[in-house]
Design a protein around this motif. Structure first.
Motif, PDB file in Angstrom:
ATOM      1  N   ALA A 133       0.804  -1.226   0.000  1.00  0.00           N
ATOM      2  CA  ALA A 133       0.000   0.000   0.000  1.00  0.00           C
ATOM      3  C   ALA A 133       0.834   1.272   0.000  1.00  0.00           C
ATOM      4  N   GLY A 134       2.125   1.176  -0.247  1.00  0.00           N
ATOM      5  CA  GLY A 134       2.955   2.366  -0.343  1.00  0.00           C
ATOM      6  C   GLY A 134       3.107   3.084   0.990  1.00  0.00           C
ATOM      7  N   PHE A 135       3.184   4.421   0.930  1.00  0.00           N
ATOM      8  CA  PHE A 135       3.350   5.239   2.127  1.00  0.00           C
ATOM      9  C   PHE A 135       1.994   5.692   2.666  1.00  0.00           C
ATOM     10  N   PRO A 136       1.758   5.573   3.964  1.00  0.00           N
ATOM     11  CA  PRO A 136       0.546   6.159   4.552  1.00  0.00           C
ATOM     12  C   PRO A 136       0.608   7.689   4.460  1.00  0.00           C
ATOM     13  N   PRO A 137      -0.546   8.342   4.493  1.00  0.00           N
ATOM     14  CA  PRO A 137      -0.550   9.813   4.517  1.00  0.00           C
ATOM     15  C   PRO A 137       0.195  10.351   5.731  1.00  0.00           C
ATOM     16  N   ARG A 138       0.702  11.567   5.608  1.00  0.00           N
ATOM     17  CA  ARG A 138       1.462  12.158   6.711  1.00  0.00           C
ATOM     18  C   ARG A 138       0.566  12.667   7.827  1.00  0.00           C
ATOM     19  N   ARG A 139      -0.587  13.247   7.467  1.00  0.00           N
ATOM     20  CA  ARG A 139      -1.474  13.826   8.481  1.00  0.00           C
ATOM     21  C   ARG A 139      -2.237  12.723   9.210  1.00  0.00           C
ATOM     22  N   ARG A 140      -2.420  12.939  10.518  1.00  0.00           N
ATOM     23  CA  ARG A 140      -2.958  11.879  11.357  1.00  0.00           C
ATOM     24  C   ARG A 140      -4.339  11.417  10.928  1.00  0.00           C
ATOM     25  N   GLN A 141      -5.265  12.341  10.707  1.00  0.00           N
ATOM     26  CA  GLN A 141      -6.620  11.943  10.375  1.00  0.00           C
ATOM     27  C   GLN A 141      -6.664  11.158   9.070  1.00  0.00           C
ATOM     28  N   ALA A 142      -5.936  11.641   8.075  1.00  0.00           N
ATOM     29  CA  ALA A 142      -5.886  10.934   6.790  1.00  0.00           C
ATOM     30  C   ALA A 142      -5.227   9.573   6.956  1.00  0.00           C
ATOM     31  N   ARG A 143      -4.203   9.505   7.790  1.00  0.00           N
ATOM     32  CA  ARG A 143      -3.512   8.227   8.007  1.00  0.00           C
ATOM     33  C   ARG A 143      -4.423   7.231   8.702  1.00  0.00           C
ATOM     34  N   CYS A 169       2.507   6.117  13.441  1.00  0.00           N
ATOM     35  CA  CYS A 169       1.766   5.215  12.555  1.00  0.00           C
ATOM     36  C   CYS A 169       1.334   3.965  13.319  1.00  0.00           C
ATOM     37  N   LEU A 170       2.226   3.421  14.140  1.00  0.00           N
ATOM     38  CA  LEU A 170       1.890   2.228  14.911  1.00  0.00           C
ATOM     39  C   LEU A 170       0.792   2.522  15.943  1.00  0.00           C
ATOM     40  N   LEU A 171       0.845   3.677  16.562  1.00  0.00           N
ATOM     41  CA  LEU A 171      -0.204   4.051  17.516  1.00  0.00           C
ATOM     42  C   LEU A 171      -1.556   4.173  16.820  1.00  0.00           C
ATOM     43  N   ASP A 172      -1.564   4.789  15.644  1.00  0.00           N
ATOM     44  CA  ASP A 172      -2.807   4.901  14.877  1.00  0.00           C
ATOM     45  C   ASP A 172      -3.308   3.521  14.460  1.00  0.00           C
ATOM     46  N   LEU A 173      -2.376   2.663  14.056  1.00  0.00           N
ATOM     47  CA  LEU A 173      -2.750   1.317  13.650  1.00  0.00           C
ATOM     48  C   LEU A 173      -3.411   0.570  14.810  1.00  0.00           C
ATOM     49  N   GLN A 174      -2.851   0.714  15.989  1.00  0.00           N
ATOM     50  CA  GLN A 174      -3.420   0.032  17.153  1.00  0.00           C
ATOM     51  C   GLN A 174      -4.831   0.533  17.447  1.00  0.00           C
ATOM     52  N   GLU A 175      -5.046   1.823  17.278  1.00  0.00           N
ATOM     53  CA  GLU A 175      -6.362   2.385  17.561  1.00  0.00           C
ATOM     54  C   GLU A 175      -7.426   1.906  16.585  1.00  0.00           C
ATOM     55  N   VAL A 176      -7.065   1.808  15.299  1.00  0.00           N
ATOM     56  CA  VAL A 176      -8.088   1.472  14.296  1.00  0.00           C
ATOM     57  C   VAL A 176      -8.164  -0.020  13.995  1.00  0.00           C
ATOM     58  N   VAL A 220       2.137  -5.789   8.336  1.00  0.00           N
ATOM     59  CA  VAL A 220       1.036  -5.844   9.306  1.00  0.00           C
ATOM     60  C   VAL A 220       0.171  -7.066   9.036  1.00  0.00           C
ATOM     61  N   GLU A 221      -0.190  -7.763  10.093  1.00  0.00           N
ATOM     62  CA  GLU A 221      -1.087  -8.907   9.986  1.00  0.00           C
ATOM     63  C   GLU A 221      -2.436  -8.479   9.419  1.00  0.00           C
ATOM     64  N   GLY A 222      -2.981  -9.275   8.507  1.00  0.00           N
ATOM     65  CA  GLY A 222      -4.267  -8.961   7.912  1.00  0.00           C
ATOM     66  C   GLY A 222      -5.418  -9.293   8.839  1.00  0.00           C
ATOM     67  N   ALA A 223      -6.610  -8.837   8.461  1.00  0.00           N
ATOM     68  CA  ALA A 223      -7.808  -9.121   9.252  1.00  0.00           C
ATOM     69  C   ALA A 223      -8.124 -10.609   9.195  1.00  0.00           C
ATOM     70  N   ALA A 224      -8.643 -11.121  10.293  1.00  0.00           N
ATOM     71  CA  ALA A 224      -9.041 -12.525  10.325  1.00  0.00           C
ATOM     72  C   ALA A 224     -10.262 -12.723   9.444  1.00  0.00           C
ATOM     73  N   ALA A 225     -10.267 -13.806   8.683  1.00  0.00           N
ATOM     74  CA  ALA A 225     -11.423 -14.106   7.837  1.00  0.00           C
ATOM     75  C   ALA A 225     -12.622 -14.430   8.714  1.00  0.00           C
TER      76      ALA A 225
END
Length: 276
Positions: A133-143, A169-176, A220-225
């Motif tokens: 998926a390339g680079f995540p956006p820089r701004r927090r909300q968009a990321r 990025c890791l903190l945002d990943l954990q939240e979402v 990153v681990e994918g979503a469980a089926a």
């Protein structure tokens, strides 16, 4: 006859990681178009290659496409290389490739190093289905929106990220997406190569507050089926068994169609075949 555009993969760190074919192409083409001319010259000098090198980056891409197309139309050959790894992946080059395809100019990949596949295979996460998926956006909300969209996919995710934004990025990943398993791959193939594996929380704890240095690829681990309803699995198995296939074949059909493990599908198929 038009020439050929070669997409040449170059080392992502260790200069020994270059193929014999790549060196031959870099030696034989009329011009090498490089995102960073200094880096490619270091590689060429190491292997005694003297060739014309021109810059090709996001700031001059539109102008350079016209120049390179003119050369290719006249029968010349061009090797496109990025800073490191496989060109066009999150790097300039798409416009040139698209223009060549539209004009019928051959586009030939010369495979080799890639931070995407290197990180994926070293991550310890599933490799049978993945998304780069390339680079995540820089701004927090968009990321956060970006990560939330990806987090729903049942596939391993591979991202590039700036070392300065990795912890955020890791903190945002954990939240979402929750406390998923990840692998932070840093400075791959270089002297200080490092792969941090674990849950998001574990990796954040290991990173601490010290600044992260070097190039980073995040896996990153994918979503469980989603689990298939019991009756759906049994229905698929009954239909397959009624068709005369073996228990093993029926279980493979159910595993594929219902997203369950082959062992679980075989257990259920065996129970149905024995009338349990």
């Amino acid at each position: 006859m038009p020439g050929v555009l070669y997409l040449v993969a170059t080392p992502i760190g260790n200069l020994e990681d270059v193929t014999l074919r790549a060196l031959r192409v870099l030696r034989e083409v009329d011009v090498v178009a490089a995102e960073d001319t200094r880096r490619v010259r270091a590689l060429l000098d190491r292997h005694g290659i003297r060739n014309r090198v021109v810059s090709y980056h996001e700031h001059n891409e539109r102008a350079r496409v016209g120049e390179l197309l003119a050369l290719l139309r006249s029968g010349g050959s061009v090797a496109l290389v990025s800073d490191a790894g496989t060109p066009v992946l999150s790097d300039p080059g798409y416009e040139l490739v698209r223009a060549c395809v539209e004009e019928g100019i051959p586009v030939v990949p010369v495979p080799g190093p890639s931070a995407v596949t290197a990180a994926l295979v070293a991550s310890g996460l599933p490799t049978d289905r993945f998304l780069f998926a390339g680079f995540p956006p820089r701004r927090r909300q968009a990321r956060r929106r970006f990560l939330a969209d990806l987090a729903r996919l049942p596939a391993t995710l591979v991202l590039f990220e700036s070392p300065r934004r990795l912890s955020a990025c890791l903190l945002d990943l954990q939240e979402v997406a929750g406390n998923r398993r990840v692998a932070v791959c840093r400075e791959l193939t270089k002297r200080h190569e490092e792969v941090l594996r674990g849950t998001v929380q574990e990796v954040l704890a290991r990173l601490g507050t010290a600044p992260v240095r070097g190039e980073v690829t995040l896996v990153v681990e994918g979503a469980a089926a989603p689990a298939a309803p019991q009756q759906d699995v049994e229905q698929v198995l009954r239909e397959a068994l009624a068709g005369g296939v073996s228990v093993r074949e029926a279980s493979e059909v159910a595993a594929r169609r219902c997203g369950i493990s082959r062992r679980e599908a075989y257990r259920r198929a065996l129970a149905l075949s024995e009338g349990c």
